[in-house]
Design an enzyme around this catalytic site. Structure first.
Site, PDB file in Angstrom:
ATOM      1  N   LYS A 273      -8.148   8.929   1.724  1.00 38.90           N
ATOM      2  CA  LYS A 273      -7.067   9.613   1.025  1.00 38.90           C
ATOM      3  C   LYS A 273      -7.239  11.125   1.131  1.00 38.90           C
ATOM      4  O   LYS A 273      -8.349  11.640   1.049  1.00 38.90           O
ATOM      5  CB  LYS A 273      -7.044   9.206  -0.451  1.00 38.90           C
ATOM      6  CG  LYS A 273      -6.591   7.782  -0.703  1.00 38.90           C
ATOM      7  CD  LYS A 273      -6.539   7.480  -2.183  1.00 38.90           C
ATOM      8  CE  LYS A 273      -6.135   6.038  -2.435  1.00 38.90           C
ATOM      9  NZ  LYS A 273      -4.756   5.764  -2.029  1.00 38.90           N
ATOM     10  N   ARG A 346      -2.395  -4.994  -0.961  1.00 37.20           N
ATOM     11  CA  ARG A 346      -1.588  -6.149  -0.557  1.00 37.20           C
ATOM     12  C   ARG A 346      -2.446  -7.204   0.128  1.00 37.20           C
ATOM     13  O   ARG A 346      -2.115  -8.397   0.119  1.00 37.20           O
ATOM     14  CB  ARG A 346      -0.449  -5.696   0.350  1.00 37.20           C
ATOM     15  CG  ARG A 346      -0.853  -5.098   1.681  1.00 37.20           C
ATOM     16  CD  ARG A 346       0.246  -4.276   2.327  1.00 37.20           C
ATOM     17  NE  ARG A 346       0.561  -3.095   1.527  1.00 37.20           N
ATOM     18  CZ  ARG A 346       1.591  -2.283   1.758  1.00 37.20           C
ATOM     19  NH1 ARG A 346       2.404  -2.526   2.767  1.00 37.20           N
ATOM     20  NH2 ARG A 346       1.791  -1.244   0.990  1.00 37.20           N
TER      21      ARG A 346
END
Length: 494
Positions: A273, A346
């Site tokens: 990130k 996910r």
């Protein structure tokens, strides 16, 4: 621990502070229903005092008025409901107003609330909710902080012995305890809450509530072919876990699978990130909400079978981290190409959904801090809800009635093609980042059995706030617990 009691509205109020409500009208601030007794005790000058300090009655306003010895209660807090008629008491506006008032009372040990007349259970629960939410403090890692002073909240009603009002207090205590426990978990940093300690917490709390608990360690995950959970958690020194908690009452009217994303910290993996990493202790908010919801459901004795399947992992960076271009083999044998290691939620959810659906539930409710696209589309105050139309709309309506902000979102069939991979059954993230919230839900849909009513709730923004608002302070909000419990109560009713 704060206790909530019902007291007779005709009796004199004795507390460190009393909360009344105000509304914003065309003629300026006005006192809402329930404030007459407090105003009378002050000689009828409360409204004059509020106008003198330029109170407006707008939502999230909390004005403190000292009583200067005219009352046994030294302080009045006038909490704004917003634009409304004085006798209009919308539950979420009341919940928010009471919460705002309580957030501003740092040293009060006993607080009375004089809002509304009669004994409406829905209003009583809203007041209790607001008080318990607004009175929340997270000071676990701040030894110098004063402990939470609030010990008692008195709600003034016409019939303190009313059974419906007493039941509302009990519901509020159980539900808001679940919300506040979720807040605690989300606020806990990753060096104290990792997959192993999180799983231990779930086991201890679940067993105490009478749930059946199963915890799969890394060996059991390998035997169970949970390829995605193992891959995402493989870069961390702390191995992943899968927790299963079950509430199976006799004569259950339906069965519900709950699934929540439990990434205890998300560095992004090798696709590191670039910003906002400090907030990633909150990436397990979905898991926390699911765990606390099933515990609350058991305490509420809901006549519905519920199993929570909660994958837990830390997405870290090391020589054993999974990589872009890796191909993972899921529990059911399907393959997923990794385009981006920061789309890890996910992946673990897909493995958990596959396991949850092996139980053939009637409904599936899944929640996660899944996508930045949710924040772009709906901001930090509203969760996005996707899934089968009927259950999606039902959950949105129930959650809205419970006081949470949700918005139904579509999943256009055309989006499935962007997840096609030339080398695997599906790719975890397409090159085109448009409609990312909807694409995330579309990925998950691939792992939900055809014909099952299911819903996915993306809480990426609402789960963790940087500024206080209403009954929420900075940090974890405990969002979606009230929606899940309202849905379980409704589904249990048939």
């Amino acid at each position: 621990m704060t206790s909530v009691f019902l007291i007779d509205s005709a009796a004199p109020l004795t507390a460190d502070a009393v909360v009344v409500a105000t509304v914003c009208t065309d003629d300026g601030v006005a006192l809402a229903d329930g404030a007459a007794g407090v105003d009378a005790a002050l000689g009828g000058v409360l409204l004059e005092a509020l106008r003198a300090v330029e109170a407006t009655g707008k939502a999230d306003e909390a004005i403190k008025i000292p009583t200067l010895g005219k009352s046994a209660t030294p302080l009045v807090v006038a909490a704004g409901l917003g634009v409304a008629a004085p006798d209009t008491l919308e539950p979420e506006a009341v919940r928010r107003a009471v919460g705002t008032a309580l957030r501003g009372l740092q040293s009060a040990k006993r607080v009375a609330v004089a809002i509304g007349s009669g004994t409406d259970p829905q209003l009583v629960q809203a007041i209790a909710d607001g008080a318990l939410l607004g009175g929340y403090r997270f000071t676990r890692y701040k030894p110098s902080a004063e402990p939470n002073a609030l010990r008692r909240v008195d709600i003034a009603v016409t019939k303190p012995a009313d059974a419906g009002a007493k039941a509302a207090i009990r519901r509020s205590r159980i539900i808001i305890e679940a919300v506040n426990n979720t807040r605690d978990l989300v606020n806990t940093p990753a060096n104290h809450l990792n997959p192993v300690t999180f799983a231990a917490y779930a086991r201890e709390r679940g067993e105490a509530a009478g749930l059946r608990v199963e915890v799969l360690d890394e060996r059991a995950l390998k035997r169970g072919r949970f390829g995605a959970i193992l891959a995402v958690g493989g870069g961390s020194r702390t191995p992943p876990r899968l927790v299963r908690l079950s509430h199976t009452p006799a004569g259950a009217r339906a069965s519900v699978a709950l699934v929540g994303k439990g990434i205890t910290f998300d560095s992004g993996g090798l696709d590191l990130k670039q910003s906002g990493m400090g907030d990633m202790k909150s990436d397990m908010a979905g898991a926390a909400a699911v765990i606390e919801s099933i515990i609350a459901a058991a305490r509420l004795k809901l006549p519905i079978a519920i199993t929570a399947t909660v994958p837990m992992a830390e997405n870290a960076v090391s020589g054993s981290s999974y990589r872009p271009s890796d191909i993972l083999v899921m529990r059911d044998g399907r393959t997923v190409e990794i385009d981006n290691t920061d789309a890890e939620g996910r992946l673990i959810l897909a493995d958990a959904i596959l396991r949850a659906c092996e139980d053939s539930p009637d409904y599936l409710i899944e929640t996660a801090t899944l996508t930045g696209g949710q924040v772009v589309a709906l901001g930090n105050g509203t969760s996005g809800v996707m899934g089968t139309d009927a259950l999606r709309d039902r959950v949105v309506a129930l959650g809205t009635a419970a006081g949470e902000s949700l918005w139904p979102m579509p999943m256009p069939p055309r989006l499935r093609s962007v997840l096609d991979s030339p080398v695997a059954d599906v790719v975890n993230l397409p090159k085109d980042r448009s409609a990312s919230m909807l694409v995330g839900a579309t990925f998950l849909k691939d792992f939900v059995p055809e014909g099952l009513e299911w819903v996915h709730v993306d809480i990426a923004g609402p789960a963790f706030l940087h500024s206080a608002s209403g009954y929420n302070g900075q940090g974890g909000t405990g969002v979606i617990v009230r929606t899940i419990l309202a849905s379980l109560i409704d589904l249990a009713a048939g």
